[in-house]
Design a protein around this motif. Sequence first.
Motif, mmCIF file in Angstrom:
data_model
loop_
_atom_site.group_PDB
_atom_site.id
_atom_site.type_symbol
_atom_site.label_atom_id
_atom_site.label_comp_id
_atom_site.label_asym_id
_atom_site.label_seq_id
_atom_site.Cartn_x
_atom_site.Cartn_y
_atom_site.Cartn_z
ATOM 1 N N SER A 344 0.819 -1.209 0.000
ATOM 2 C CA SER A 344 0.000 0.000 0.000
ATOM 3 C C SER A 344 0.850 1.255 0.000
ATOM 4 C CB SER A 344 -0.929 0.003 1.219
ATOM 5 O OG SER A 344 -1.672 1.198 1.299
ATOM 6 N N ASN A 345 1.968 1.233 0.730
ATOM 7 C CA ASN A 345 2.843 2.405 0.796
ATOM 8 C C ASN A 345 3.514 2.714 -0.538
ATOM 9 O OD1 ASN A 345 2.268 2.875 3.488
ATOM 10 N ND2 ASN A 345 4.056 1.741 4.239
ATOM 11 N N THR A 350 3.274 11.001 -0.320
ATOM 12 C CA THR A 350 3.730 11.779 0.834
ATOM 13 C C THR A 350 3.810 10.896 2.066
ATOM 14 O OG1 THR A 350 1.465 12.425 1.442
ATOM 15 C CG2 THR A 350 2.643 13.840 -0.130
ATOM 16 N N PRO A 351 4.691 11.239 3.010
ATOM 17 C CA PRO A 351 4.816 10.433 4.240
ATOM 18 C C PRO A 351 3.525 10.375 5.046
ATOM 19 C CG PRO A 351 6.709 11.873 3.979
ATOM 20 C CD PRO A 351 5.717 12.293 2.942
ATOM 21 N N ASN A 352 2.729 11.437 5.012
ATOM 22 C CA ASN A 352 1.486 11.445 5.781
ATOM 23 C C ASN A 352 0.480 10.429 5.276
ATOM 24 O OD1 ASN A 352 2.405 13.514 7.427
ATOM 25 N ND2 ASN A 352 1.538 15.128 6.138
ATOM 26 N N GLU A 353 0.586 10.054 4.004
ATOM 27 C CA GLU A 353 -0.334 9.081 3.422
ATOM 28 C C GLU A 353 0.125 7.647 3.652
ATOM 29 O OE1 GLU A 353 -0.419 10.249 -0.645
ATOM 30 O OE2 GLU A 353 -2.096 11.640 -0.370
ATOM 31 N N GLY A 422 -4.947 18.874 -4.928
ATOM 32 C CA GLY A 422 -3.548 18.514 -5.147
ATOM 33 C C GLY A 422 -3.341 17.534 -6.275
ATOM 34 N N LEU A 423 -4.376 17.310 -7.100
ATOM 35 C CA LEU A 423 -4.244 16.347 -8.189
ATOM 36 C C LEU A 423 -3.259 16.843 -9.225
ATOM 37 C CD1 LEU A 423 -5.156 13.776 -9.621
ATOM 38 C CD2 LEU A 423 -7.054 15.083 -10.625
ATOM 39 N N LEU A 437 4.493 4.436 -10.874
ATOM 40 C CA LEU A 437 3.687 3.386 -10.256
ATOM 41 C C LEU A 437 2.659 3.999 -9.314
ATOM 42 C CD1 LEU A 437 3.072 0.439 -9.620
ATOM 43 C CD2 LEU A 437 4.910 0.490 -7.917
ATOM 44 N N ARG A 438 3.089 4.984 -8.512
ATOM 45 C CA ARG A 438 2.145 5.652 -7.618
ATOM 46 C C ARG A 438 1.038 6.327 -8.425
ATOM 47 N NH1 ARG A 438 7.083 7.791 -5.336
ATOM 48 N NH2 ARG A 438 7.738 6.551 -3.550
#
Length: 483
Positions: A344-345, A350-353, A422-423, A437-438
Amino acid sequence: MLMTSNHASVVSMNLFVALLCACIVIGHLLEESRWMNESISALAIVMGGKSSHILVFSEDLFFIYLLPPIIFNAGFQVKKKQFFRNFITIMLFGAIGTIISWVIISLGVTQFFRRLDIGSLDIGDYLAIGAIFSATDSVCTLQVLNQDETPLLYSLVFGEGVVNDATSVVLFNAIQSFDLTNVDPAIAFHFIGNFLYLFSMSTLLGVLTGLLSAYIIKKLYIGRHSTDREVALMMLMAYLSYMMAELFYLSGILTVFFCGIVMSHYTWHNVTENSRTTTKHAFATLSFVAEIFIFVYVGMDALDIEKWKFANDSPGTSVAVSSILLGMILVGRAAFVFPLSFLSNLAKKTPNEKISFKQQVTIWWAGLMRGAVSMALAYNKVFGLLTKPLVRFLLPLKQSGSAVSSDPGTPKSITMPLLGGGLDSELDLGVTHANNLRLLLTTPTHTVHRFWRMFDDSFMRPVFGGRGFVPYNPGSPAEPNGE
């Protein structure tokens, strides 16, 4: 004899209600405690008496009367953007993860139980045990978490629990209905088909019931004559969705959860100002009382000494069986929480996600709780005792007040940013292969949300109401930034 029986029932109910009140008061006084909450308070009070056999645990009471208000309020109060933003991860944990846990538990108990010689169990029995103990009960962890302070973690823990329910029910029913002595590939497809049917039909029923309530209240504008009627209609239709799901052998938890989401999106905005405030606090209060009721109710039943007499003949075997089940649950949870979190990561920028390691440990621990199943209920309370300090250690939370916002303009306490925000910044043509990939994994989510918002504003809200399409009373606050 009849009068004596009635008097005994009245005495039991008086003691039980008094116990509920004591748990609430003690829970409030021990709010800052590292170890105590209402559930542990209930257990401590019950252990202080000579007998906990005030009321006998009933599955009908639990599933028909206590569980619906808890699940509905969770859907009604849930951060919809946060929930659907993490929908793919929730499905990974709730569906794929449950199947992985089921396989590991089933294989483990098959190997170890045969060596213990605990009785004549066939392959269907072992698979049924795996299905039962792959079902999670994360109520205790959710009671400690705050979705305003840890929205990602809260949505993942709760979302997994909802999907996990559907998956576990399908697995268990399929095992009971199939002849597993002759396993063929068709059974696997039947498993998948049953799950998709249960999930889709349960969701559809909840959505349709929520839309029906929104249409009726918007069209008839019941609040102009009586706010009591529209509040009562919302409550009854929410409960009706759960009972209809049980009537058609669907997942009542999924149905009433999505009914709560739809009602918060449409119906809640169609009622009067007074009804909004009333329903927001009424649903939260009913859910809170039901949770305390369950902790006290199950705790008393778990401490009924008569239920533990069966272990006197072979205490070693009982301890061995419980230890094996506990070990398999630990391994089964770890086998999917950490690998699926890693996958999932990869889709998060972003780190918050991303799901941090501490959050992964919390998710792993949250799934260790089990409800009223064949496993010794004492293990449920042991895990509950350790949950609060573990979560406080891993995720230090800010002190907060009431879980319900005092702002009457929204059933949620805060408003999250738009999912599509933020798209443009993410659609960067110069990204690396990893970012590609993200982008591949995240773009469909943003695209679906954008089209849904257009469809919702153009077709759904004009028919079913919602923010912006309902006449407001003068001075009525508008909800900022949408939902």
